[in-house]
Design an enzyme around this catalytic site. Structure first.
Site, PDB file in Angstrom:
ATOM      1  N   TYR A  52       0.863  -1.181   0.000  1.00 13.98           N
ATOM      2  CA  TYR A  52       0.000   0.000   0.000  1.00 13.98           C
ATOM      3  C   TYR A  52       0.898   1.229   0.000  1.00 13.98           C
ATOM      4  CZ  TYR A  52      -4.264   2.645   1.004  1.00 13.98           C
ATOM      5  OH  TYR A  52      -5.316   3.519   0.948  1.00 13.98           O
ATOM      6  N   LYS A 107     -21.009 -18.930 -11.773  1.00 10.38           N
ATOM      7  CA  LYS A 107     -20.180 -18.762 -12.959  1.00 10.38           C
ATOM      8  C   LYS A 107     -18.755 -18.385 -12.554  1.00 10.38           C
ATOM      9  CE  LYS A 107     -20.477 -18.601 -17.525  1.00 10.38           C
ATOM     10  NZ  LYS A 107     -21.373 -19.396 -18.371  1.00 10.38           N
TER      11      LYS A 107
END
Length: 470
Positions: A52, A107
């Protein structure tokens, strides 16, 4: 197979548990079926300073200067969006985006299991074509590909066409092209079983929605002798009143014999029936087909004809269900197609790439083809690698691959994606090692108190010694 069949019939019967707590399906879905996992280890503040701020700014700046780096240094190179507006969900129809989410999660699960691809279900609360295109295009920078799912026809055709024209990443409506790829693949093997050539066969397709039209087009492209398509009003033919533009275009390419009326009449002497409409077909219609007939009964959960009845008249029978032999299922196609498209950084998915996928599947069956085995199982660990290899090679040949590496060095073709047991994870993502443990913090990374690699960061009350800007 017997245990799977019994389980399938239990799940699709009307005799379901009265309590959600007692229903194993609800138990599996509680809390969702997918999640997010880390690909790097962040054990301390030094690692966080690189993952970060401030270290991440170095990567952001590089991508701003060279946008193509995003596919290598962010998750976009291995991530697709599974986008639906909930207007045509399985056999349930227009149930809306919230109710579509369990299907889109499923999916995404298949993408991960069979191809190691991160997939994010995105169910959008807009249905106008312009709005769907605008929303998906706006989301596209976060993904390496777009899988459109369960969007009703004829809107789905325009939506896909416009997004393909707008975006430089692969866009595919799987209800159309996944079904088409697997249907053609199964037809190639079935033709081999009955000793016929595609060029000498006549096909009747019942259903002119997303999948019916796509199946018809890919079979035409593969060199079928003749094909005729029926919708809910009967056979589609040139000059029929009330055809929408998509069907009117299809009418110019099909039904050379000029069949009118319903599909029953067109089936007399036909070699192949492909059902994608949810209609009920009388047994005698199959009985009038040519010797060595092929019947693909793909409506779910109720095929056009009971498969056991169909076998009395057809030499090869396939369905969309897992409790009968020869399941024609999209998951045989889309994982490998997108695996290849992502790895070669394809700008689009061409018609030739779909045909290459449809050739790869029957090649796995080969000489072992029988009336009950014309298509491999989606759990066959060879499937996704074989499809991906064929599609990647075709993307190169079609000039839509942006990867700078030669074909033999791409991850998908070099074997870096290693299939393992059918019951386990299908791929290790691009052959990467386990999560990376960062080394020492770079000297130019500074913490909030000004210390960095040259001095032990103090414990800052309430901050955990976080880097500046976090």
């Amino acid at each position: 197979m017997a245990d799977e069949a019994a389980a399938f019939r239990t799940l699709t019967s009307s005799d379901t548990p009265t309590s959600r707590d007692a229903d194993p399906v609800f138990a599996m879905h509680r809390g969702g079926k997918i999640g997010i996992e880390l690909t790097v280890d962040v054990p301390d503040r030094a690692a966080l300073a690189m993952a970060y701020t401030p270290g991440v700014a170095r990567v952001c700046t590089a991508i701003a200067d060279e946008p193509a780096l995003a596919s290598e240094y962010t998750w976009t190179g291995n991530t697709v969006a599974v986008v639906s507006d909930g207007t045509a969900v399985l056999g349930l129809g227009d149930i809306g985006p919230a109710a579509a989410m369990p299907v889109m999660e499923g999916k995404a699960l298949l993408f991960k299991k069979f191809a190691g691809i991160n997939a994010v279900p995105v169910c959008i609360d807009v249905t106008a074509v312009d709005d769907v295109v605008r929303v998906v295009a706006a989301l596209a920078p976060s993904f390496g590909g777009i899988n459109l799912e369960d969007i009703s026809a004829p809107r789905c055709f325009e939506i896909e066409d416009r997004l393909r024209a707008l975006l430089d990443i692969p866009v595919m409506h799987d209800d159309q092209h996944g079904t088409a790829i697997v249907a053609l693949a199964a037809l190639r093997s079935a033709a081999r079983v009955v000793g016929k050539e595609l060029s000498g066969m006549r096909v009747v397709v019942a259903g002119a929605g997303a999948s019916g039209i796509a199946v018809s087009k890919i079979i035409l492209a593969a060199g079928i002798g003749e094909i005729a398509v029926a919708d809910s009003k009967g056979m589609i033919y040139h000059g029929r009143d009330g055809l929408n533009p998509v069907k009117a275009e299809l009418a110019k390419l099909t039904n050379a014999s000029g069949f009118e009326g319903g599909p029953e009449q067109a089936l007399r002497g036909a070699d192949v029936f492909i059902g994608l409409s949810g209609c009920t077909l009388p047994e005698e219609a199959l009985a009038r087909m040519a010797p060595g007939a092929i019947a693909f009964l793909l409506s779910n959960p109720n095929p056009e004809v009971d498969p056991d009845v169909a076998r009395r008249h057809a030499a090869v029978v396939a369905t969309g269900r897992s409790d009968f032999p020869n399941q024609i299922n999209n998951s045989l196609a889309f994982p490998g197609v997108f695996r290849a498209a992502l790895d070669v950084r394809a700008t689009t998915i061409t018609e030739n790439m779909k045909l290459a996928a449809a050739d790869a599947l029957p090649a796995l069956v080969g000489d072992d083809a029988t009336p009950d085995y014309v298509i491999p199982s989606q759990f066959d660990p060879r499937v996704a690698p074989a499809v991906a290899a064929a599609v990647a090679a075709q993307a190169r040949a079609d000039g839509v691959a942006r990867s700078a590496r030669p074909i033999a060095e791409t991850a998908i073709l070099s074997g870096a994606l290693n299939a393992i047991s059918p019951g386990g994870t299908a791929f290790r993502h691009r052959g990467l090692p386990p999560p990376i443990t960062p080394g020492p913090v770079p000297p130019d990374v500074r913490y909030a108190d000004g210390t960095g690699a040259d001095g032990r960061p103090p414990d800052l009350p309430g901050s955990g010694g976080r880097p500046v800007g976090s």
